[in-house]
Motif scaffolding. Structure first.
Motif, PDB file in Angstrom:
ATOM      1  N   LEU A  94      -4.048  -3.936   0.173  1.00 30.25           N
ATOM      2  CA  LEU A  94      -2.661  -4.323  -0.095  1.00 30.25           C
ATOM      3  C   LEU A  94      -2.517  -5.841  -0.113  1.00 30.25           C
ATOM      4  CD1 LEU A  94      -0.640  -1.732   2.038  1.00 30.25           C
ATOM      5  CD2 LEU A  94      -0.940  -1.775  -0.447  1.00 30.25           C
ATOM      6  N   ALA A  95      -3.215  -6.507   0.804  1.00 25.13           N
ATOM      7  CA  ALA A  95      -3.157  -7.980   0.815  1.00 25.13           C
ATOM      8  C   ALA A  95      -3.770  -8.544  -0.465  1.00 25.13           C
ATOM      9  CB  ALA A  95      -3.888  -8.503   2.043  1.00 25.13           C
ATOM     10  N   THR A  96      -4.833  -7.935  -0.950  1.00 20.43           N
ATOM     11  CA  THR A  96      -5.473  -8.381  -2.186  1.00 20.43           C
ATOM     12  C   THR A  96      -4.534  -8.193  -3.375  1.00 20.43           C
ATOM     13  OG1 THR A  96      -7.648  -7.797  -1.298  1.00 20.43           O
ATOM     14  CG2 THR A  96      -7.469  -8.062  -3.688  1.00 20.43           C
ATOM     15  N   ILE A  97      -3.845  -7.050  -3.411  1.00 22.36           N
ATOM     16  CA  ILE A  97      -2.896  -6.792  -4.507  1.00 22.36           C
ATOM     17  C   ILE A  97      -1.771  -7.817  -4.490  1.00 22.36           C
ATOM     18  CG2 ILE A  97      -1.187  -5.143  -5.367  1.00 22.36           C
ATOM     19  CD1 ILE A  97      -3.019  -2.908  -4.328  1.00 22.36           C
ATOM     20  N   THR A  98      -1.264  -8.131  -3.285  1.00 21.72           N
ATOM     21  CA  THR A  98      -0.182  -9.116  -3.183  1.00 21.72           C
ATOM     22  C   THR A  98      -0.634 -10.480  -3.696  1.00 21.72           C
ATOM     23  OG1 THR A  98       0.736  -7.933  -1.279  1.00 21.72           O
ATOM     24  CG2 THR A  98       1.419 -10.218  -1.590  1.00 21.72           C
ATOM     25  N   ALA A  99      -1.827 -10.893  -3.290  1.00 25.52           N
ATOM     26  CA  ALA A  99      -2.346 -12.189  -3.746  1.00 25.52           C
ATOM     27  C   ALA A  99      -2.547 -12.204  -5.257  1.00 25.52           C
ATOM     28  CB  ALA A  99      -3.656 -12.500  -3.032  1.00 25.52           C
ATOM     29  N   SER A 100      -3.025 -11.100  -5.812  1.00 29.23           N
ATOM     30  CA  SER A 100      -3.246 -11.027  -7.255  1.00 29.23           C
ATOM     31  C   SER A 100      -1.933 -11.092  -8.024  1.00 29.23           C
ATOM     32  CB  SER A 100      -3.980  -9.733  -7.604  1.00 29.23           C
ATOM     33  OG  SER A 100      -5.238  -9.671  -6.959  1.00 29.23           O
ATOM     34  N   VAL A 101      -0.883 -10.431  -7.480  1.00 28.86           N
ATOM     35  CA  VAL A 101       0.430 -10.470  -8.124  1.00 28.86           C
ATOM     36  C   VAL A 101       0.950 -11.897  -8.168  1.00 28.86           C
ATOM     37  CG1 VAL A 101       2.845  -9.802  -7.860  1.00 28.86           C
ATOM     38  CG2 VAL A 101       1.042  -8.085  -7.637  1.00 28.86           C
ATOM     39  N   GLU A 102       0.780 -12.635  -7.046  1.00 28.35           N
ATOM     40  CA  GLU A 102       1.235 -14.023  -6.999  1.00 28.35           C
ATOM     41  C   GLU A 102       0.491 -14.868  -8.028  1.00 28.35           C
ATOM     42  OE1 GLU A 102       3.687 -15.385  -5.395  1.00 28.35           O
ATOM     43  OE2 GLU A 102       4.259 -13.487  -4.449  1.00 28.35           O
ATOM     44  N   ALA A 103      -0.794 -14.614  -8.188  1.00 21.67           N
ATOM     45  CA  ALA A 103      -1.585 -15.390  -9.151  1.00 21.67           C
ATOM     46  C   ALA A 103      -1.163 -15.093 -10.580  1.00 21.67           C
ATOM     47  CB  ALA A 103      -3.062 -15.087  -8.957  1.00 21.67           C
ATOM     48  N   VAL A 104      -0.903 -13.832 -10.871  1.00 22.40           N
ATOM     49  CA  VAL A 104      -0.511 -13.452 -12.233  1.00 22.40           C
ATOM     50  C   VAL A 104       0.896 -13.936 -12.558  1.00 22.40           C
ATOM     51  CG1 VAL A 104      -0.078 -11.474 -13.771  1.00 22.40           C
ATOM     52  CG2 VAL A 104      -2.077 -11.479 -12.266  1.00 22.40           C
ATOM     53  N   ARG A 105       1.785 -13.944 -11.535  1.00 25.31           N
ATOM     54  CA  ARG A 105       3.175 -14.329 -11.768  1.00 25.31           C
ATOM     55  C   ARG A 105       3.268 -15.730 -12.373  1.00 25.31           C
ATOM     56  NH1 ARG A 105       7.861 -12.363 -10.047  1.00 25.31           N
ATOM     57  NH2 ARG A 105       6.879 -11.004  -8.520  1.00 25.31           N
ATOM     58  N   SER A 139       7.386  -7.535 -10.117  1.00 30.80           N
ATOM     59  CA  SER A 139       8.347  -7.403  -9.007  1.00 30.80           C
ATOM     60  C   SER A 139       8.333  -5.984  -8.446  1.00 30.80           C
ATOM     61  CB  SER A 139       9.757  -7.762  -9.492  1.00 30.80           C
ATOM     62  OG  SER A 139       9.823  -9.107  -9.875  1.00 30.80           O
ATOM     63  N   MET A 140       8.219  -5.010  -9.343  1.00 31.14           N
ATOM     64  CA  MET A 140       8.137  -3.625  -8.878  1.00 31.14           C
ATOM     65  C   MET A 140       6.881  -3.405  -8.040  1.00 31.14           C
ATOM     66  SD  MET A 140       9.393  -1.565 -12.294  1.00 31.14           S
ATOM     67  CE  MET A 140       8.919  -0.004 -11.571  1.00 31.14           C
ATOM     68  N   VAL A 141       5.764  -4.007  -8.486  1.00 36.13           N
ATOM     69  CA  VAL A 141       4.523  -3.884  -7.716  1.00 36.13           C
ATOM     70  C   VAL A 141       4.696  -4.495  -6.337  1.00 36.13           C
ATOM     71  CG1 VAL A 141       2.116  -4.627  -7.578  1.00 36.13           C
ATOM     72  CG2 VAL A 141       3.040  -3.790  -9.749  1.00 36.13           C
ATOM     73  N   GLU A 142       5.317  -5.678  -6.260  1.00 32.98           N
ATOM     74  CA  GLU A 142       5.535  -6.325  -4.955  1.00 32.98           C
ATOM     75  C   GLU A 142       6.401  -5.464  -4.044  1.00 32.98           C
ATOM     76  OE1 GLU A 142       5.343 -11.131  -5.482  1.00 32.98           O
ATOM     77  OE2 GLU A 142       7.151 -10.114  -6.219  1.00 32.98           O
ATOM     78  N   THR A 143       7.446  -4.880  -4.603  1.00 27.99           N
ATOM     79  CA  THR A 143       8.342  -4.029  -3.803  1.00 27.99           C
ATOM     80  C   THR A 143       7.598  -2.835  -3.224  1.00 27.99           C
ATOM     81  OG1 THR A 143      10.263  -4.671  -5.136  1.00 27.99           O
ATOM     82  CG2 THR A 143      10.446  -2.635  -3.847  1.00 27.99           C
ATOM     83  N   GLU A 144       6.783  -2.200  -4.069  1.00 25.63           N
ATOM     84  CA  GLU A 144       6.062  -1.026  -3.602  1.00 25.63           C
ATOM     85  C   GLU A 144       4.957  -1.399  -2.617  1.00 25.63           C
ATOM     86  OE1 GLU A 144       6.964   2.174  -4.145  1.00 25.63           O
ATOM     87  OE2 GLU A 144       8.684   1.114  -4.964  1.00 25.63           O
ATOM     88  N   VAL A 145       4.346  -2.552  -2.797  1.00 25.84           N
ATOM     89  CA  VAL A 145       3.348  -3.018  -1.829  1.00 25.84           C
ATOM     90  C   VAL A 145       3.998  -3.243  -0.469  1.00 25.84           C
ATOM     91  CG1 VAL A 145       1.874  -4.972  -1.216  1.00 25.84           C
ATOM     92  CG2 VAL A 145       1.722  -3.974  -3.488  1.00 25.84           C
ATOM     93  N   GLU A 146       5.183  -3.877  -0.474  1.00 26.53           N
ATOM     94  CA  GLU A 146       5.887  -4.087   0.795  1.00 26.53           C
ATOM     95  C   GLU A 146       6.247  -2.755   1.450  1.00 26.53           C
ATOM     96  OE1 GLU A 146       6.481  -6.739   2.635  1.00 26.53           O
ATOM     97  OE2 GLU A 146       5.196  -7.796   1.206  1.00 26.53           O
ATOM     98  N   ARG A 147       6.605  -1.798   0.613  1.00 23.17           N
ATOM     99  CA  ARG A 147       6.918  -0.466   1.152  1.00 23.17           C
ATOM    100  C   ARG A 147       5.682   0.159   1.790  1.00 23.17           C
ATOM    101  NH1 ARG A 147       7.104   4.775  -1.201  1.00 23.17           N
ATOM    102  NH2 ARG A 147       8.588   6.135  -0.111  1.00 23.17           N
TER     103      ARG A 147
END
Length: 533
Positions: free
Chosen positions: A314-325, A339-347
């Motif tokens: 999950l931490a890797t996915i969050t970091a990747s989302v930030e890089a792609v954003r 944004s949807m990916v970030e929301t679901e990761v936080e969930r």
């Protein structure tokens, strides 16, 4: 036998016979001892009377007192078994077994009593010649027969009394049983109905049940099913077990019925069926709690092993989302998807945190806590909640509620969760009653209830509500871990949660905690955490 001086030839001997007759044949107890005494005194004789029956010899009476009649018992047994008629010895008794060394004449008279029983009358005199005592012998024969008849009657009366006492004792035992019990015959008529059946939830007085068919008395039960159950036991001669569910008392109760075949008078055919009904509601609930606890233990072990591993990707996915954003337009469709990916990761992270908290609750500092202050603190936290403003809150507090040993923050967490569940059940309208109370006569526990007027919970769902991930809310509205975490917190405090609910009426979640007695309680891990009612 030569008869001399026959009895009855003068008024004196006639009077003797009358006296003996009164003693042995009168309405009073047969008095053989005084009868032999009368004969001995009048005719100057010593005598003894035995009864030989079923291989045993018993002395009935002897005269005079102190006579060593037992010395003749063995000889009397032989006489009783073999002597066909009276045996007379006169003119000296040298070498003959006798009642007294002074005796010079002896009469041994076997008297047939009844069946194989025989009485043996031994008469001795110091004279060489014995008087004729045939009439006395006949009176004694009748007396022994009467004595045995009276003895049988007395024995029968004793047996009847013993049987009656045994029946009364058995009745008291059956009435004292903590289970309902009734017995039916082959016509399905009730012949026994114990006290528990009178006082149970569907209690029927014994006099209103005995003699009626079981279908008339237990009319709430389907006749076809009840008849089939009884006929099966009558036909198979085997014990049968059934479990039934009842709401006749206003709440759901569970009963175990045992039907036992019964044989009266040693017959091979089943003559009656005993039905025993036991309320097993509490046992069923305890079994459900144990099963629930075992599931939670297994879940905790699993969660402890995998949650940390889930957090890493999950931490890797969050970091990747930030890089792609940084590489996409913030108003593009791609940005919306990120944004949807970030929301679901936080969930997912929140679920992981909750599950870790549930499987490994952090240690908490405890102290003496005023529950009503804690409840008020909870309500203050909720008073600014938009939906909380739309319902009515009714406080029902008792005066001077005892303290509990607890962690205030953990209790607030539980109370907030229960209150929010009540809000969800009532949507935007309804009433929430918050009640505190002291439980039991010894005031050993206190209760805090959250009672709502919401939609209610189906009875079939109550056993599941504390299971992890169970939720009746719409997708995305909850993880299903809130009540499970409440479960763990209250268990940690040595308490339990009781739940009562009815569809269309509402629910009552009551937290029960032990009262603080001045010493920190020891946690032995044996407390029950939940009870669905």
């Amino acid at each position: 036998m030569e008869r001399r001086s026959p009895i009855g030839t003068d008024s004196g001997t006639a009077e003797l016979l009358r006296r003996i007759g009164d003693l042995v044949l009168g309405p009073a107890e047969c008095d053989l001892g005084h009868a032999l005494a009368a004969v001995g005194t009048e005719l100057k004789l010593r005598s003894a009377l035995w009864l030989r029956s079923n291989g045993e010899t018993r002395l009935l009476a002897a005269y005079p007192d102190g006579l060593d009649a037992d010395a003749l018992s063995q000889q009397v047994a032989e006489w009783g078994d073999s002597l066909p008629g009276p045996l007379v010895r006169e003119g000296g008794l040298a070498g003959v077994a006798r009642l007294s060394p002074a005796s010079r004449s002896q009469l041994v008279w076997p008297l047939a009593a009844e069946g194989s029983a025989r009485a043996v009358w031994v008469v001795e005199s110091d004279e060489d010649i014995l008087p004729d005592v045939a009439s006395v012998a006949q009176l004694l024969r009748v007396a022994v027969t009467l004595l045995r008849a009276r003895q049988r009657q007395q024995d029968h009366e004793v047996q009847l009394r013993d049987l009656k006492s045994a029946q009364e004792l058995m009745g008291h035992i059956v009435d004292a049983l903590p289970v309902g019990l009734y017995v039916v015959d082959k016509d399905f008529r009730i012949v026994a109905w114990n006290r528990k059946r009178e006082t149970g939830t569907q209690g029927v007085a014994r006099e209103d049940a005995i003699g009626k068919t079981v279908f008339e008395v237990l009319y709430r039960q389907p006749e076809e099913r009840l008849r089939a159950e009884l006929e099966e036991v009558f036909a198979t001669d085997e014990i049968r077990f059934y479990e039934v569910e009842s709401t006749a008392s206003g709440e759901r109760r569970y009963y175990r019925l045992t039907k036992v075949p019964m044989h009266v008078s040693g017959t091979d055919e089943v003559t009656h069926v005993i039905t025993i009904g036991e309320d097993v509601t509490e046992q069923k609930r305890i079994a459900e709690r144990i099963s629930h606890a075992e599931k939670l233990v297994a879940l905790g072990q699993m969660a402890a092993g995998v949650m940390h591993e889930i957090n890493n990707p999950l931490a890797t996915i969050t970091a990747s989302v930030e890089a792609v954003r940084d590489a996409v337009d913030e108003y593009s469709e791609e940005a919306e998807l990120l944004s949807m990916v970030e929301t679901e990761v936080e969930r997912c992270k929140r679920i992981a945190r909750d599950l870790l908290a549930f499987s490994r609750p952090p240690p908490s500092e405890k102290g003496a806590v005023d529950l009503q202050e804690t409840v008020e603190e909870t309500l203050k936290l909720l008073q600014h909640h938009d939906r909380f403003k739309k319902i009515r809150v009714q406080r029902e507090y008792v005066y001077d509620l005892p303290l509990v040993w607890a962690n205030t923050e953990r209790l607030v967490q539980v109370f907030v969760a229960l209150a929010l569940n009540s809000l969800d059940a009532m949507e935007d309208d309804g009433e929430l009653r918050v009640r505190t109370e002291v439980l039991h006569a010894d005031e050993s526990e206190v209760g805090i209830s959250f009672i709502d007027t919401g939609c209610g919970i189906p009875q079939t769902e109550l056993p599941k509500i504390f299971e992890p991930f169970y939720t009746s809310k719409l997708p995305g509205k909850g993880t299903g871990l809130g009540l499970s975490i409440c479960y763990g917190i209250i268990q940690e405090h040595g308490g339990r949660i009781e739940v009562d609910s009815a569809i269309g009426v509402g629910s009552n979640f009551r937290v029960v905690l032990p009262v603080y007695r001045g010493e920190e309680p020891k946690d032995d891990g044996t407390s029950d955490a939940t009870e669905q009612g």
